[in-house]
Design a protein around this motif. Structure first.
Motif, short mmCIF file in Angstrom:
data_model
loop_
_atom_site.label_atom_id
_atom_site.label_comp_id
_atom_site.label_asym_id
_atom_site.label_seq_id
_atom_site.Cartn_x
_atom_site.Cartn_y
_atom_site.Cartn_z
N ARG A 37 0.84 -1.21 0.00
CA ARG A 37 0.00 0.00 0.00
C ARG A 37 0.87 1.26 0.00
NH1 ARG A 37 -4.39 -2.00 4.20
NH2 ARG A 37 -5.72 -3.15 2.76
N VAL A 38 1.95 1.22 0.79
CA VAL A 38 2.85 2.39 0.83
C VAL A 38 3.50 2.59 -0.54
CG1 VAL A 38 4.85 3.42 1.94
CG2 VAL A 38 3.30 2.02 3.28
N LEU A 39 3.96 1.49 -1.13
CA LEU A 39 4.65 1.61 -2.42
C LEU A 39 3.70 2.11 -3.51
CD1 LEU A 39 7.05 -1.48 -2.61
CD2 LEU A 39 7.38 0.71 -1.51
N ARG A 40 2.44 1.66 -3.45
CA ARG A 40 1.47 2.12 -4.45
C ARG A 40 1.17 3.61 -4.27
NH1 ARG A 40 -2.72 -2.70 -5.99
NH2 ARG A 40 -1.08 -4.12 -6.66
N ALA A 41 1.09 4.04 -3.01
CA ALA A 41 0.87 5.46 -2.76
C ALA A 41 2.07 6.27 -3.24
CB ALA A 41 0.62 5.70 -1.27
N ALA A 42 3.27 5.73 -3.03
CA ALA A 42 4.48 6.41 -3.49
C ALA A 42 4.46 6.55 -5.00
CB ALA A 42 5.72 5.62 -3.05
N ASP A 43 4.05 5.49 -5.67
CA ASP A 43 3.98 5.49 -7.13
C ASP A 43 2.98 6.54 -7.59
OD1 ASP A 43 4.64 4.67 -9.64
OD2 ASP A 43 3.41 2.85 -9.63
N ALA A 44 1.81 6.57 -6.92
CA ALA A 44 0.76 7.50 -7.33
C ALA A 44 1.16 8.95 -7.08
CB ALA A 44 -0.54 7.17 -6.59
N CYS A 45 1.92 9.19 -6.01
CA CYS A 45 2.24 10.57 -5.62
C CYS A 45 3.56 11.06 -6.23
CB CYS A 45 2.31 10.70 -4.11
SG CYS A 45 0.75 10.35 -3.30
N PHE A 46 4.53 10.19 -6.32
CA PHE A 46 5.86 10.63 -6.77
C PHE A 46 6.32 9.95 -8.06
CE2 PHE A 46 5.74 11.34 -2.17
CZ PHE A 46 6.02 12.72 -2.13
N GLY A 47 5.48 9.07 -8.61
CA GLY A 47 5.81 8.50 -9.92
C GLY A 47 6.77 7.34 -9.90
N HIS A 48 7.13 6.85 -8.70
CA HIS A 48 8.04 5.71 -8.63
C HIS A 48 7.81 4.99 -7.30
CE1 HIS A 48 11.73 3.31 -8.51
NE2 HIS A 48 11.89 3.56 -9.79
N ARG A 49 7.69 3.66 -7.35
CA ARG A 49 7.37 2.91 -6.15
C ARG A 49 8.43 3.07 -5.06
NH1 ARG A 49 3.87 -1.58 -6.36
NH2 ARG A 49 5.46 -2.97 -5.52
N LEU A 50 9.70 3.15 -5.47
CA LEU A 50 10.77 3.32 -4.47
C LEU A 50 11.16 4.79 -4.34
CD1 LEU A 50 13.03 0.26 -5.43
CD2 LEU A 50 11.16 0.31 -3.80
N MET A 51 10.43 5.66 -5.02
CA MET A 51 10.65 7.11 -5.00
C MET A 51 12.06 7.49 -5.42
SD MET A 51 8.43 7.90 -1.57
CE MET A 51 8.93 6.40 -0.75
N ARG A 52 12.57 6.72 -6.36
CA ARG A 52 13.93 6.94 -6.86
C ARG A 52 13.96 8.16 -7.77
NH1 ARG A 52 16.39 1.37 -8.75
NH2 ARG A 52 17.50 1.22 -6.80
N ASP A 53 15.07 8.88 -7.72
CA ASP A 53 15.33 10.03 -8.60
C ASP A 53 14.35 11.19 -8.41
OD1 ASP A 53 17.40 8.51 -9.63
OD2 ASP A 53 16.23 7.78 -11.35
#
Lengths: 173, 496
Positions: free
Chosen positions: B269-285
């Protein structure tokens, strides 16, 4: 614990519908999966994951395949502890020179027929690490590769699509 | 000796060159516990050392000129420096004098070159690696790795066991050494930041934050307030995602897979939210020198608030599950005890140090923005076993969830990036930030062209791996996965 287990039975599962097999992956595999393999392996494929030098990002997403949303095992795909039990080597990372021999030995230890999947940008080409004194390049420069899955790291759904392409190709023979 | 007070200093920190006498006296003071070793690394003809001044809450960086290619061993006084010292010899060809261990560390004799960051000498035939001798009756050895049974990174563990009990564990690492520090040299800031995000996949945010702060320190710029908050938001999301993964995996290694299944859902759930908000599941780059590359709006804030609400509810049920399962606690309580004295000596960061009484969190001690404006506690325990390391993670998840709420409430308007001045300039900078695993140290020197001349990135694992060897002693072989997972050291972050 009882409450949690009961909810697990009563609630709708979190597991999502399987994505369609990846087209490019299917094309990639056209050459490599043959009838003999289908006959010998049936529908179930055992995967041995090898980290040949990755940053661990790809491993995190491979782990995610096992969670309730992706539930890899429903497709008959499962991870095994030894290359001797494996049909597929799922290899990540640029191959570091310090891991090259271990990768070769792992490949040799896996029985035929076998497939090698290069997972992630580094596994495909060496990625940002190509050209380093400590890196031997992508996986294909060390062992033959049947399927490339790109991404940094690839989304779990994309990994699933690649693996399903392998299964589908195998079943259509 | 130069002193950098983190809270006030923004100017380029000069890395003071010291005499051999001063160098040795710092080493002795470190051994006496006045300083903690933050890192020891090589540079062009120099060895550099960063220490944490415990009384002054400040970082000191000293450099020693090595005209004849040698330097007095630090490990001779202070053992935590040992592996970094062996690495300096491997990578730079600078030899520690009177070192307690002369064996190579990262160099397995496969690179085709010796001292690749130093004189680039032709390779010689690799000598077999000699493990430390273990003598006694009825001992047997169990070699494990580099290819392990699970989906984990490669490393070699050499166990010596008496029956079921581990008498000694010796680690051999370096298998995933990719030569990142050499790839950094000559790279422009944006490329080097990308490399920093690929040092350790689970700490992409923390490593890129440390790199960006060091770069900003070197160029004398400051990220805008909104960027600071977004950075902290990502850092806390990375922390909880990893802690969920760890708590689940530790319990799974005690054969309690129910916890893994549930924690896996929370992590996803956290990774999906990260993807939705910052465009990357691990918030890389997303974190770049000067600020952040992506902003969030009302839609994203809603997603994150929804995430928080769900996590708070579901996580507390899992904590109860952990605490009310005696068969699980039976495995974690009293297993793999790290003594407080060792944790302090090695300046063990993160949950490892804090579960053994070492009260250090860079968010609090360095107090980099925006943490000075936020309310949070740093949980510390004294028992030091696997259970304590699980509990520190549980308590940190709660703190991070509260922090995310505060960050979303107080997100200031404004720009998300300060321009890096276009005119290239040389300079040096460093940063110490708190990743999920512990404090990450980055030292950066820019050349006249504004490109990276030298970048040293020290993962917390450097000072945690050796402690795992100590922790497993006297435990049974079957508890190693449990101890190892409760440490969850990075291989890639260490090997670089």
């Amino acid at each position: 614990m009882k409450k949690l287990l009961l909810q697990g039975i009563l609630q709708r599962p979190l597991t999502e519908k399987a994505p369609a097999a990846d087209e490019t992956a299917l094309a990639d595999l056209a050459e490599t999966v043959n009838r003999a393999a289908k006959k010998r392996l049936g529908r179930s494929l055992a995967i041995r994951q090898v980290d040949a030098g990755s940053c661990n990002g790809c491993e995190l997403e491979i782990h995610a395949l096992g969670n309730a949303f992706y539930d890899l095992e429903r497709f008959g795909l499962h991870f095994v502890a030894s290359p001797r039990h494996a049909d597929i080597l799922l290899v990540t990372g640029p191959v570091t020179k310090n891991m090259q021999e271990a990768l070769k030995r792992t490949y040799a230890a896996a029985p035929d027929p076998k497939w090698v999947i290069a997972l992630g940008d580094c596994a495909c080409t060496g990625g940002l690490f190509a050209g380093s004194y400590a890196v031997a390049g992508g996986i294909a420069e060390t062992v033959p590769v049947d399927l490339h899955i790109r991404g940094c790291p690839p989304h779990p759904e994309k990994i699933l699509q690649g693996l399903l392409a392998l299964l589908e190709r195998q079943q259509s023979l | 000796m130069t002193k950098h007070d983190h809270s006030t200093s923004r100017e380029t920190p000069p890395a003071g060159i010291v005499s051999t006498e001063t160098w040795e006296s710092i080493c002795r003071q470190m051994a006496e516990g006045q300083y903690n070793l933050l890192s020891l690394w090589g540079d062009d003809g120099f060895v550099r050392m960063a220490v944490w001044d415990i009384d002054a809450n400040a970082t000191h960086i000293v450099s020693l000129d090595c005209p004849d290619g040698t330097f007095p061993s630090v490990a001779r006084h202070h053992l935590p420096a040992l592996r970094q010292e062996r690495t300096i010899r491997d990578l730079f060809g600078l030899a520690p004098l009177d070192a307690p261990d002369e064996r190579p560390w990262l160099d397995h004799g496969k690179w085709g070159v010796r001292a690749p960051l130093g004189q680039k000498l032709p390779a010689t035939a690799p000598a077999p690696y000699v493990f430390l001798p273990v003598e006694g009756e009825s001992l047997h050895k169990i070699p494990v790795g580099p290819v392990h049974a699970g989906i984990i990174e490669p490393g070699h563990f050499r166990f010596t066991a008496s029956g079921e009990t581990v008498v000694r564990l010796e680690e051999r690492l370096g298998y995933v050494h990719k030569g990142i520090e050499q790839l950094m040299a000559g790279a422009d800031l944006s490329h080097a930041a990308k490399l920093a995000g690929r040092v350790s996949g689970d700490s992409a945010v923390a490593c890129q934050l440390a790199f960006a702060r060091a770069a900003e320190n070197a160029r004398g710029i400051e990220a805008p307030p909104r960027a600071h908050r977004l950075r902290a938001l990502m850092a806390e999301m990375e922390r909880i995602a990893n802690h969920f993964g760890d708590i689940g995996a530790i319990c799974n290694d005690a054969a309690f897979s129910l916890m893994l299944a549930h924690c896996g859902v929370l992590r996803e759930r956290v990774l999906r939210a990260a993807d939705a908000c910052f465009g990357h599941r691990l918030m890389r780059d997303v974190i770049v020198p000067g600020g952040v590359a992506a902003d969030i709006g009302a839609k994203e804030i809603d997603i994150l608030r929804g995430l928080l609400e769900g996590l708070q509810k579901d996580f507390s049920r899992l904590v109860q599950l952990y605490d009310n399962t005696p068969s699980l606690l039976e495995r974690t309580v009293g297993t793999g005890v790290l003594r407080s004295k060792l944790a302090r000596q090695y300046a063990a960061g993160g949950y490892i140090g804090r579960a053994s009484g070492r009260d250090f969190d860079a968010r609090r001690m360095v107090n980099y923005p925006p943490y000075g404006d936020l309310q949070f506690e740093v949980p510390v325990r004294a028992d030091g076993d696997v259970n304590a390391r699980v509990w520190i993670r549980i308590l940190e998840v709660r703190q991070s969830l509260a922090l995310i709420g505060q960050l979303l409430d107080g997100l200031p308007e404004g720009g998300i990036s300060a321009a890096v001045p276009s005119a290239p300039a040389s300079g040096e900078g460093f940063a110490l930030v708190e990743g999920f695993r512990g404090d990450i140290f980055v030292w950066l020197a820019l050349g006249k062209d504004g490109h990276v001349r030298r970048c040293h990135l020290r993962d917390p694992s450097w000072f945690q791996w050796p402690l795992l060897e100590a922790v497993i002693e006297g435990n049974i072989v079957a508890d190693f996965p449990l101890c190892n997972k409760s440490f969850n050291c990075s291989y890639s972050g260490h090997d670089l």
